[in-house]
Design an enzyme around this catalytic site. Sequence first.
Site, PDB file in Angstrom:
ATOM      1  N   GLY A   1       2.936  -1.077   4.302  1.00 51.61           N
ATOM      2  CA  GLY A   1       2.950   0.344   3.973  1.00 51.61           C
ATOM      3  C   GLY A   1       4.360   0.800   3.649  1.00 51.61           C
ATOM      4  N   GLY A   2       5.016   1.434   4.611  1.00 51.97           N
ATOM      5  CA  GLY A   2       6.327   2.053   4.404  1.00 51.97           C
ATOM      6  C   GLY A   2       7.346   1.169   3.692  1.00 51.97           C
TER       7      GLY A   2
ATOM      8  N   HIS B   1      -9.554   1.058   5.167  1.00 53.19           N
ATOM      9  CA  HIS B   1      -8.271   1.281   5.844  1.00 53.19           C
ATOM     10  C   HIS B   1      -8.482   2.220   7.024  1.00 53.19           C
ATOM     11  CE1 HIS B   1      -4.156   2.496   6.636  1.00 53.19           C
ATOM     12  NE2 HIS B   1      -3.776   1.432   5.972  1.00 53.19           N
TER      13      HIS B   1
ATOM     14  N   GLU C   1      -6.887   4.635   8.063  1.00 52.20           N
ATOM     15  CA  GLU C   1      -6.695   6.053   7.735  1.00 52.20           C
ATOM     16  C   GLU C   1      -7.950   6.636   7.087  1.00 52.20           C
ATOM     17  OE1 GLU C   1      -2.979   5.473   5.672  1.00 52.20           O
ATOM     18  OE2 GLU C   1      -2.058   4.943   7.591  1.00 52.20           O
TER      19      GLU C   1
ATOM     20  N   GLY D   1       2.753   2.351  10.865  1.00 51.40           N
ATOM     21  CA  GLY D   1       3.726   3.432  10.726  1.00 51.40           C
ATOM     22  C   GLY D   1       4.476   3.765  12.003  1.00 51.40           C
TER      23      GLY D   1
ATOM     24  N   SER E   1       3.600  -2.037  10.324  1.00 51.30           N
ATOM     25  CA  SER E   1       5.048  -2.086  10.567  1.00 51.30           C
ATOM     26  C   SER E   1       5.702  -3.408  10.161  1.00 51.30           C
ATOM     27  CB  SER E   1       5.360  -1.751  12.035  1.00 51.30           C
ATOM     28  OG  SER E   1       4.998  -0.411  12.314  1.00 51.30           O
TER      29      SER E   1
ATOM     30  N   GLU F   1      -5.147  -4.879  10.714  1.00 51.10           N
ATOM     31  CA  GLU F   1      -4.136  -3.846  10.902  1.00 51.10           C
ATOM     32  C   GLU F   1      -4.413  -3.107  12.210  1.00 51.10           C
ATOM     33  OE1 GLU F   1      -2.197  -2.650   6.905  1.00 51.10           O
ATOM     34  OE2 GLU F   1      -3.886  -1.334   7.246  1.00 51.10           O
TER      35      GLU F   1
ATOM     36  N   ASN G   1       0.871  -1.180   0.000  1.00 48.77           N
ATOM     37  CA  ASN G   1       0.000   0.000   0.000  1.00 48.77           C
ATOM     38  C   ASN G   1       0.905   1.226   0.000  1.00 48.77           C
ATOM     39  OD1 ASN G   1      -1.774   2.060   0.472  1.00 48.77           O
ATOM     40  ND2 ASN G   1      -2.441   1.354   2.493  1.00 48.77           N
ATOM     41  N   TRP G   2       1.018   1.834  -1.162  1.00 49.49           N
ATOM     42  CA  TRP G   2       1.965   2.946  -1.296  1.00 49.49           C
ATOM     43  C   TRP G   2       1.442   4.232  -0.660  1.00 49.49           C
ATOM     44  CZ3 TRP G   2       3.814   2.403  -7.160  1.00 49.49           C
ATOM     45  CH2 TRP G   2       4.454   1.172  -7.298  1.00 49.49           C
ATOM     46  N   LYS G   3       0.156   4.248  -0.293  1.00 47.45           N
ATOM     47  CA  LYS G   3      -0.481   5.438   0.301  1.00 47.45           C
ATOM     48  C   LYS G   3      -0.220   6.669  -0.600  1.00 47.45           C
ATOM     49  CE  LYS G   3      -0.263   3.199   4.775  1.00 47.45           C
ATOM     50  NZ  LYS G   3      -0.166   3.307   6.233  1.00 47.45           N
TER      51      LYS G   3
HETATM   52  P1  13P Z   1       3.133   0.483   7.662  1.00 42.13           P
HETATM   53  O1  13P Z   1       3.635  -0.804   7.067  1.00 42.13           O
HETATM   54  O2  13P Z   1       3.847   1.688   7.164  1.00 42.13           O
HETATM   55  O3  13P Z   1       3.040   0.400   9.153  1.00 42.13           O
HETATM   56  O4  13P Z   1       1.611   0.672   7.141  1.00 42.13           O
HETATM   57  C1  13P Z   1       0.741  -0.385   7.239  1.00 42.13           C
HETATM   58  C2  13P Z   1      -0.479  -0.052   6.482  1.00 42.13           C
HETATM   59  O5  13P Z   1      -1.247   0.803   6.869  1.00 42.13           O
HETATM   60  C3  13P Z   1      -0.730  -0.791   5.232  1.00 42.13           C
HETATM   61  O6  13P Z   1      -2.030  -0.578   4.778  1.00 42.13           O
END
Ligand code: 13P
Length: 253
Positions: A234-235, A99, A101, A175, A213, A169, A11-13
């Site tokens: 994510g990251g 998600h 977010e 993050g 994470s 999640e 997930n590149w956000k």
């Molecule tokens: P991180 O891997 O950056 O913690 O993000 C997880 C995430 O929200 C994937 O959708």
Amino acid sequence: MAGPKPLIAGNWKMNGRLADATKLANTVSAFVRALPSTSADVLVCPPFPYLAPVAQALAGSRVRLGAQDCHAEAAGAFTGDVSADMLKDSGCSFVIVGHSERRALHGETDAVVQAKANAVLRAGMTAILCVGETLAERDEGRTIPVVASQLVGSLPANANSENLVVAYEPVWAIGTGRTPTVAQVGEVHGAIRAGLSKKFSDGAKMRILYGGSVNGLNALELLAIANVDGALVGGASLRADAFETIVKAAPRR
Ligand code: 13P
């Protein structure tokens, strides 16, 4: 019993620019090409404007394309929104819905998330439905009921193991560099599995991803936990080397 083939989803956000997106897609496509067919399924979810160019970069690759959100309606006066059909036209076969977010920053309720998941299924794609507790909810010992209630409120009715993936999640792990213990992940995934198996005839085969994470160092341990059928990253999905390590850490099936 061996579970479903793992799925590693990036997930590149809202990160990177066009050149970064196509470069990352090309790199992911190249390392996946070198892997055996028994290795995990791989998915990348770029920002909306980069879906089409990333689809082009992935042409001929087995790396799948997904979007990070969609609108529940098929069309209409919804300025700034994107429909599931439009995402399909852009080359997507997966869409992330619910998600944390989106839930926290855009006020998405379980009902909204369910409507979006239904739209994804209607468009013939696979929904990745996200659930997870906040730190306060975990500290109050409410993790399992919170996740169960999110699932009851947001699971689409016509789901099966082809068109639905659940992603657990924990909000406090996203993050932050913090991850739950193996026992905590196992407990929640076991509870999600039990819920899916009760509700759907092929619930035992539905993929349940862990997200929060995940990195090149902890992936092996997290992906070995019972009922963890992959990761939503994510990251670390923005760094091709870390993402490759995570993909390679998934059990082969
Ligand atoms: P991180 O891997 O950056 O913690 O993000 C997880 C995430 O929200 C994937 O959708």
